[in-house]
Scaffold this motif. Structure first.
Motif, PDB file in Angstrom:
ATOM      1  N   THR A  58       0.826  -1.210   0.000  1.00  0.00           N
ATOM      2  CA  THR A  58       0.000   0.000   0.000  1.00  0.00           C
ATOM      3  C   THR A  58       0.863   1.265   0.000  1.00  0.00           C
ATOM      4  N   PHE A  59       0.281   2.336  -0.557  1.00  0.00           N
ATOM      5  CA  PHE A  59       0.950   3.635  -0.557  1.00  0.00           C
ATOM      6  C   PHE A  59      -0.098   4.724  -0.409  1.00  0.00           C
ATOM      7  N   ASP A  60       0.352   5.886   0.013  1.00  0.00           N
ATOM      8  CA  ASP A  60      -0.508   7.055   0.168  1.00  0.00           C
ATOM      9  C   ASP A  60      -0.429   7.878  -1.116  1.00  0.00           C
ATOM     10  N   PRO A  61      -1.539   8.029  -1.852  1.00  0.00           N
ATOM     11  CA  PRO A  61      -1.470   8.758  -3.120  1.00  0.00           C
ATOM     12  C   PRO A  61      -1.063  10.215  -2.952  1.00  0.00           C
ATOM     13  N   GLU A  62      -1.271  10.796  -1.755  1.00  0.00           N
ATOM     14  CA  GLU A  62      -0.844  12.177  -1.536  1.00  0.00           C
ATOM     15  C   GLU A  62       0.665  12.286  -1.424  1.00  0.00           C
ATOM     16  N   VAL A  63       1.303  11.199  -0.979  1.00  0.00           N
ATOM     17  CA  VAL A  63       2.765  11.172  -0.861  1.00  0.00           C
ATOM     18  C   VAL A  63       3.397  10.640  -2.140  1.00  0.00           C
ATOM     19  N   GLY A  64       2.692   9.689  -2.770  1.00  0.00           N
ATOM     20  CA  GLY A  64       3.243   9.008  -3.938  1.00  0.00           C
ATOM     21  C   GLY A  64       3.902   7.699  -3.534  1.00  0.00           C
ATOM     22  N   VAL A  65       4.338   6.954  -4.502  1.00  0.00           N
ATOM     23  CA  VAL A  65       4.989   5.665  -4.236  1.00  0.00           C
ATOM     24  C   VAL A  65       6.386   5.942  -3.697  1.00  0.00           C
ATOM     25  N   ASP A  66       6.564   5.686  -2.398  1.00  0.00           N
ATOM     26  CA  ASP A  66       7.829   6.021  -1.738  1.00  0.00           C
ATOM     27  C   ASP A  66       8.627   4.765  -1.400  1.00  0.00           C
ATOM     28  N   PHE A  67       8.482   3.739  -2.215  1.00  0.00           N
ATOM     29  CA  PHE A  67       9.270   2.519  -2.004  1.00  0.00           C
ATOM     30  C   PHE A  67       9.697   1.967  -3.363  1.00  0.00           C
ATOM     31  N   GLU A  68      10.718   1.136  -3.334  1.00  0.00           N
ATOM     32  CA  GLU A  68      11.175   0.485  -4.564  1.00  0.00           C
ATOM     33  C   GLU A  68      10.121  -0.528  -5.005  1.00  0.00           C
ATOM     34  N   LYS A  69       9.722  -0.420  -6.254  1.00  0.00           N
ATOM     35  CA  LYS A  69       8.696  -1.326  -6.752  1.00  0.00           C
ATOM     36  C   LYS A  69       9.227  -2.746  -6.933  1.00  0.00           C
ATOM     37  N   VAL A  70      10.480  -2.872  -7.289  1.00  0.00           N
ATOM     38  CA  VAL A  70      11.081  -4.190  -7.495  1.00  0.00           C
ATOM     39  C   VAL A  70      12.366  -4.267  -6.685  1.00  0.00           C
ATOM     40  N   VAL A  71      12.458  -5.305  -5.836  1.00  0.00           N
ATOM     41  CA  VAL A  71      13.659  -5.509  -5.023  1.00  0.00           C
ATOM     42  C   VAL A  71      14.126  -6.943  -5.176  1.00  0.00           C
ATOM     43  N   THR A  72      15.375  -7.165  -4.887  1.00  0.00           N
ATOM     44  CA  THR A  72      15.937  -8.521  -4.898  1.00  0.00           C
ATOM     45  C   THR A  72      16.176  -8.957  -3.471  1.00  0.00           C
ATOM     46  N   VAL A  73      15.742 -10.163  -3.164  1.00  0.00           N
ATOM     47  CA  VAL A  73      15.840 -10.688  -1.810  1.00  0.00           C
ATOM     48  C   VAL A  73      16.827 -11.852  -1.789  1.00  0.00           C
ATOM     49  N   GLU A  74      17.750 -11.815  -0.826  1.00  0.00           N
ATOM     50  CA  GLU A  74      18.647 -12.949  -0.599  1.00  0.00           C
ATOM     51  C   GLU A  74      17.975 -13.876   0.393  1.00  0.00           C
ATOM     52  N   ASP A  75      17.857 -15.123   0.035  1.00  0.00           N
ATOM     53  CA  ASP A  75      17.019 -16.044   0.777  1.00  0.00           C
ATOM     54  C   ASP A  75      17.687 -17.418   0.768  1.00  0.00           C
ATOM     55  N   PRO A  76      17.434 -18.262   1.795  1.00  0.00           N
ATOM     56  CA  PRO A  76      17.965 -19.633   1.745  1.00  0.00           C
ATOM     57  C   PRO A  76      17.533 -20.389   0.489  1.00  0.00           C
ATOM     58  N   PHE A  77      16.407 -19.963  -0.121  1.00  0.00           N
ATOM     59  CA  PHE A  77      15.942 -20.618  -1.338  1.00  0.00           C
ATOM     60  C   PHE A  77      16.606 -20.052  -2.590  1.00  0.00           C
ATOM     61  N   GLY A  78      17.536 -19.128  -2.408  1.00  0.00           N
ATOM     62  CA  GLY A  78      18.168 -18.474  -3.540  1.00  0.00           C
ATOM     63  C   GLY A  78      17.636 -17.062  -3.702  1.00  0.00           C
ATOM     64  N   ASP A  79      18.369 -16.248  -4.433  1.00  0.00           N
ATOM     65  CA  ASP A  79      17.936 -14.879  -4.659  1.00  0.00           C
ATOM     66  C   ASP A  79      16.754 -14.860  -5.629  1.00  0.00           C
ATOM     67  N   TYR A  80      15.803 -13.981  -5.375  1.00  0.00           N
ATOM     68  CA  TYR A  80      14.677 -13.823  -6.292  1.00  0.00           C
ATOM     69  C   TYR A  80      14.185 -12.394  -6.212  1.00  0.00           C
ATOM     70  N   ARG A  81      13.449 -11.989  -7.218  1.00  0.00           N
ATOM     71  CA  ARG A  81      12.920 -10.642  -7.314  1.00  0.00           C
ATOM     72  C   ARG A  81      11.518 -10.599  -6.714  1.00  0.00           C
ATOM     73  N   VAL A  82      11.191  -9.479  -6.075  1.00  0.00           N
ATOM     74  CA  VAL A  82       9.839  -9.244  -5.576  1.00  0.00           C
ATOM     75  C   VAL A  82       9.328  -7.954  -6.194  1.00  0.00           C
ATOM     76  N   SER A  83       8.262  -8.078  -6.970  1.00  0.00           N
ATOM     77  CA  SER A  83       7.617  -6.917  -7.574  1.00  0.00           C
ATOM     78  C   SER A  83       6.471  -6.509  -6.671  1.00  0.00           C
ATOM     79  N   ARG A  84       6.577  -5.317  -6.069  1.00  0.00           N
ATOM     80  CA  ARG A  84       5.553  -4.828  -5.129  1.00  0.00           C
ATOM     81  C   ARG A  84       4.616  -3.880  -5.875  1.00  0.00           C
ATOM     82  N   LEU A  85       3.401  -4.340  -6.076  1.00  0.00           N
ATOM     83  CA  LEU A  85       2.413  -3.579  -6.824  1.00  0.00           C
ATOM     84  C   LEU A  85       1.820  -2.487  -5.924  1.00  0.00           C
ATOM     85  N   PRO A  86       1.990  -1.207  -6.268  1.00  0.00           N
ATOM     86  CA  PRO A  86       1.457  -0.141  -5.409  1.00  0.00           C
ATOM     87  C   PRO A  86      -0.085  -0.089  -5.481  1.00  0.00           C
ATOM     88  N   LEU A  87      -0.732  -0.245  -4.334  1.00  0.00           N
ATOM     89  CA  LEU A  87      -2.180  -0.117  -4.240  1.00  0.00           C
ATOM     90  C   LEU A  87      -2.513   0.870  -3.122  1.00  0.00           C
TER      91      LEU A  87
END
Length: 507
Positions: A58-87
């Protein structure tokens, strides 16, 4: 970016955000329990290629999207991308808390009297599903697979197929799926089924749910059913409320073959075993037994939801104390009813009913040194919950309707073959896997009362024998087994696209 060979679309993020020295870091979820770690395990099989995950943030439309939409996570299952859909909060409120929970959820669980249409904004539901599809299309390779999870994302395949016609699409339902007479209450029924028929594979916990979907697709859209094939004998015990001996291997619509997959999710039995083996957990069990001071313990665990049977379970316990006064002071109920998010007003009445019942029971029967019911409104940490399961004499799991119910399986795993009685609703999906449980009809007071009386009177050796049989099933058909069966179903997609029958693809 060439794209990921596997994109998982699920509303929950598979990560936690923590602030360290003023900078945001992303790390894997602390809790090892639940479906999220199992889904991430599919990334293990991609070799050097990275998987992707699409969720909302979630994001505040008055502030705008204040986070990275796509991040890479280091995980025991291997690195993978997370696309965070702003709602926005308003979008989440509309599509998830209102449309999904007030209109879709009651129909899926065969409660048409709970169906609420007036507040639904279907255009927002479409808008959010379209946004999920667009995010998945950005992540997936042209020949990759997008795996969509659960009913609140029903329309994603429709939009995704328009954007990337050749991509492979799989869908898994974590809920029941009703027959045509109930499903057709939904005014958007054709749009929903049309979207699901854009998939290559639609998966369910049980054969009954898969057959119901096939019947809906045939009656609404004119889809044809493929050959009915026998199901795993574990899921085909005759005479059960949700038994189904066979299921169509596919449905065909407008020249497209849609495979039907059946694979009930298991619990993480090995995790439960490892927790029980720790000295800390053994000490906790000893402490809890000491606090019980020789009393019998009945557990009932679930979310605050009218489908979960918590009200019915509490009423059954109250009737037990009424008709058997000799049990006053000698038996205790631990009820965990995890409150729904504040935005889900549809469950407020259920929460009031549960709290009122607990107050009434305790007011009627409490003594100076004994309170009959302890109610937890927040989730108990899994390690502590396992300890409670291990010492509980009875687990009363009586949903009026449930896609599966992992509580029952976790209780069985925690007993490790030791005496204990699982009272299980016939209408919980896992009942077809656990016929050795004490099955009950939660719509019948007499059935629930008989089950409680019988459970408390069951000899330890008989209880241990039934528990050992169920523990074997739970350990065999665990989360790892579900993942293996699902991966096997994925391999069928390419074979079927190449012209092979589904049964040939399985060979």
């Amino acid at each position: 970016m060439s794209g990921s060979p596997l994109v998982i679309v699920y509303h929950r993020q598979p990560l936690e955000e923590v602030m360290v020295d003023g900078k945001i870091h992303y790390r894997t979820n602390k809790s090892p329990n639940g479906i999220v770690p199992t889904l991430k395990s599919f990334f293990n099989h991609l070799g050097e290629e990275a998987g992707s995950w699409v969720a909302w943030k979630t994001f505040d439309p008055e502030v705008g999207v204040d986070f990275e939409k796509v991040v890479t996570v280091e995980d025991p299952f291997g690195d993978y991308r997370v696309s965070r859909l702003p709602l926005t909060k308003e979008q989440v409120e509309s599509f998830y808390h209102v449309t999904s929970k007030e209109a879709l959820w009651p129909i899926l669980h065969s409660f048409p009297d709970r169906y609420r249409y007036d507040n639904v904004d279907w255009e927002t539901f479409r808008e959010v599903n379209r946004a999920f599809a667009e995010a998945a299309a950005e992540e997936v390779a042209d020949d990759g697979l997008v795996w969509v999870h659960d009913y609140n994302l029903w329309l994603v395949p429709l939009y995704l197929r328009r954007i990337k016609p050749d991509v492979k699409i799989a869908f898994f339902h974590h809920t029941p799926f009703p027959g045509p007479d109930v499903f057709n209450v939904l005014p958007w029924r054709r749009e929903i089924v049309n979207a699901l028929l854009d998939c290559d594979l639609v998966g369910f916990h049980l054969p009954r749910y898969a057959r119901n979907f096939a019947e809906v697709a045939r009656s609404l859209m004119g889809a044809t059913m493929g050959e009915a094939i026998p199901v795993d004998p574990v899921l085909a015990t005759p005479g059960m409320a949700l038994s189904e001996p066979d299921v169509p291997e596919k449905v065909t619509f407008e020249g497209r073959d849609v495979l039907l997959g059946v694979a009930p999710v298991g619990c993480n039995a090995s995790l439960v075993d490892s927790i029980l083996a720790t000295e800390e957990n053994k000490a906790l069990q000893a402490q809890l037994l000491s606090e019980l001071d020789g009393r019998r313990l009945i557990m009932t665990v679930g979310r605050t939801d009218y489908t979960k049977g918590m009200v019915e379970s509490l009423c059954a316990f109250e009737r037990l104390l009424e008709r058997r006064p000799e049990l006053i002071g000698k038996v205790k109920m631990l009820a965990t009813s995890v409150r729904a998010a504040a935005q889900m007003t549809v469950y407020e009445g259920t929460q009031r009913d549960i709290e009122g019942l607990v107050g009434r029971i305790n007011g009627r029967f409490s003594t100076l040194d004994w309170t009959p019911v302890v109610l937890f409104g927040q989730a108990i940490p899994f390690e502590k919950l396992v300890a409670y399961y291990a010492i509980a004499d009875v687990c009363l799991t009586a949903p009026l309707r449930d896609g599966l119910n992992l509580v029952a399986k976790e209780y069985v795993a925690s007993k490790a073959g030791n005496p204990g009685v699982l009272i299980l609703s016939e209408f919980a999906g896992c009942a077809v896997e656990l016929p050795q449980a004490m099955l009950t009809n939660p719509y019948s007071n007499r059935s629930l009362d008989n089950a409680l009386d019988t459970a408390l009177a069951t000899p330890p050796e008989e209880a241990a024998a039934a528990m050992a049989a169920m523990a074997k099933e739970v350990a065999t058909y665990d989360l790892g087994h579900w993942a293996a069966v699902t991966r096997e179903q994925f391999t069928k997609i390419d074979r079927v696209r190449a012209g092979a029958r589904p049964t040939e693809a399985a060979a």
